[in-house]
Design an enzyme around this catalytic site. Structure first.
Site, PDB file in Angstrom:
ATOM      1  N   PHE A 147      39.594  40.563  39.119  1.00 54.62           N
ATOM      2  CA  PHE A 147      40.695  40.825  37.619  1.00 54.62           C
ATOM      3  C   PHE A 147      40.928  41.612  37.430  1.00 54.62           C
ATOM      4  O   PHE A 147      41.182  42.584  38.131  1.00 54.62           O
ATOM      5  CB  PHE A 147      38.598  41.251  37.253  1.00 54.62           C
ATOM      6  CG  PHE A 147      39.065  41.381  35.127  1.00 54.62           C
ATOM      7  CD1 PHE A 147      38.682  39.107  34.992  1.00 54.62           C
ATOM      8  CD2 PHE A 147      39.712  42.094  34.726  1.00 54.62           C
ATOM      9  CE1 PHE A 147      38.797  39.080  33.739  1.00 54.62           C
ATOM     10  CE2 PHE A 147      39.861  41.275  32.545  1.00 54.62           C
ATOM     11  CZ  PHE A 147      39.748  39.793  32.479  1.00 54.62           C
ATOM     12  N   TYR A 166      38.141  34.826  37.859  1.00 57.88           N
ATOM     13  CA  TYR A 166      37.428  34.726  36.175  1.00 57.88           C
ATOM     14  C   TYR A 166      38.043  34.465  35.071  1.00 57.88           C
ATOM     15  O   TYR A 166      39.812  35.018  34.928  1.00 57.88           O
ATOM     16  CB  TYR A 166      37.194  36.070  36.120  1.00 57.88           C
ATOM     17  CG  TYR A 166      35.115  36.231  36.789  1.00 57.88           C
ATOM     18  CD1 TYR A 166      34.439  35.758  36.581  1.00 57.88           C
ATOM     19  CD2 TYR A 166      35.619  37.056  37.997  1.00 57.88           C
ATOM     20  CE1 TYR A 166      33.250  35.763  37.434  1.00 57.88           C
ATOM     21  CE2 TYR A 166      34.825  37.505  39.239  1.00 57.88           C
ATOM     22  CZ  TYR A 166      33.357  36.848  38.591  1.00 57.88           C
ATOM     23  OH  TYR A 166      32.742  36.730  39.627  1.00 57.88           O
ATOM     24  N   CYS A 167      37.376  34.277  33.842  1.00 61.11           N
ATOM     25  CA  CYS A 167      38.554  33.452  32.727  1.00 61.11           C
ATOM     26  C   CYS A 167      39.180  34.845  32.169  1.00 61.11           C
ATOM     27  O   CYS A 167      38.330  36.002  32.750  1.00 61.11           O
ATOM     28  CB  CYS A 167      37.794  33.418  32.013  1.00 61.11           C
ATOM     29  SG  CYS A 167      38.127  33.975  29.671  1.00 61.11           S
ATOM     30  N   PRO A 168      40.254  34.928  32.085  1.00 65.03           N
ATOM     31  CA  PRO A 168      40.741  33.638  31.546  1.00 65.03           C
ATOM     32  C   PRO A 168      42.174  33.037  32.779  1.00 65.03           C
ATOM     33  O   PRO A 168      42.881  32.433  32.926  1.00 65.03           O
ATOM     34  CB  PRO A 168      42.048  33.874  31.167  1.00 65.03           C
ATOM     35  CG  PRO A 168      42.409  35.560  31.138  1.00 65.03           C
ATOM     36  CD  PRO A 168      41.350  35.785  32.033  1.00 65.03           C
TER      37      PRO A 168
END
Lengths: 158, 76
Positions: free
Chosen positions: A98, B13-15
């Site tokens: 992320f 993962y999003c976004p």
């Protein structure tokens, strides 16, 4: 005419900032025109990580010393635990590939998201334009926000 | 399904999948098909929502072994 999205970013915590940028990047990816209005504690997110915050007056100096801000200094809204929780969250985010908050700010900027800083909070807290990262393109008040929010399909307060 | 380009979003993962999809699709010509590989379950609803919002055509989503193959045809 692309649809508009406005986000009021009031909070200065890393997790809430991530949520705001997540939505901003998502909306920009969907072809929407996104404005982020940073106000109050939210201004901490877009402060430069380097250099002092120069302000006049003892109270403003104290405030900016205790509330230095900068994307790398933001606490977590829960389980911060003097930085331990934030460190662990950073590890989890890396593990999940992320992007970091700094990367998300850069992505949002590349995707055309507009960053606007609230001049009222800046004046009250003694923060000058130089305190912010260069991606902050305008400085404005509530009328600018409402002008855009009025045309906005999605308006959020974070 | 045949695609003109493939985008690997496995592990993201999003976004990020829709961000990369939007960026990648800009490189394609109208009528070309993009294959997006993803394993975040959110993509099942996010890909159709993204296509509706952007006016691109979702040709289908194939699911196999916990991963998804999303086929999007660029409309303009």
């Amino acid at each position: 005419m692309p649809e508009k999205v406005t986000l009021v970013v009031f909070s200065g915590e890393m997790d809430k900032a991530l949520a705001a940028f997540n939505i901003a990047i998502g909306a920009a990816s969907m072809g929407m025109e996104v404005s982020m209005f940073f106000t109050f504690w939210g201004l901490n997110i877009i402060k430069k990580n380097e250099g002092p915050i120069k302000s006049k007056g003892i109270m403003k100096k104290m405030l900016n010393f205790m509330n230095r801000g900068g994307s790398k200094r933001l606490p977590l809204s829960k389980l911060h635990m003097f930085g331990l929780g934030k460190w662990m969250m950073g590890k989890l985010m890396k593990g999940a590939r992320f992007p970091s908050l700094e990367e998300m700010i850069a992505l949002a900027n590349e995707a055309g998201v507009k960053f606007i800083a609230c001049t009222t909070s800046m004046g009250m807290m003694g923060i000058s334009k130089e305190a912010f990262i260069p991606q902050v393109e305008s400085f404005a008040g509530v009328a600018t926000y409402l002008g855009e929010a009025k045309e906005g399909k999605v308006n959020l307060f974070i | 399904m045949k695609a003109d380009a493939t985008l690997d979003c496995i592990g993201l993962y999003c976004p990020m999948p829709i961000y990369h999809t939007a960026t990648k699709l800009k490189e394609l010509e109208a009528g070309q098909v993009l294959e997006v590989l993803a394993d975040d379950d959110g993509i099942k609803l996010d890909a159709p929502a993204w296509c509706r919002a952007t006016g691109n055509e979702l040709l289908g989503i194939e699911e196999e072994e916990g991963a998804y193959k999303v086929y999007i045809k660029k409309s303009k």
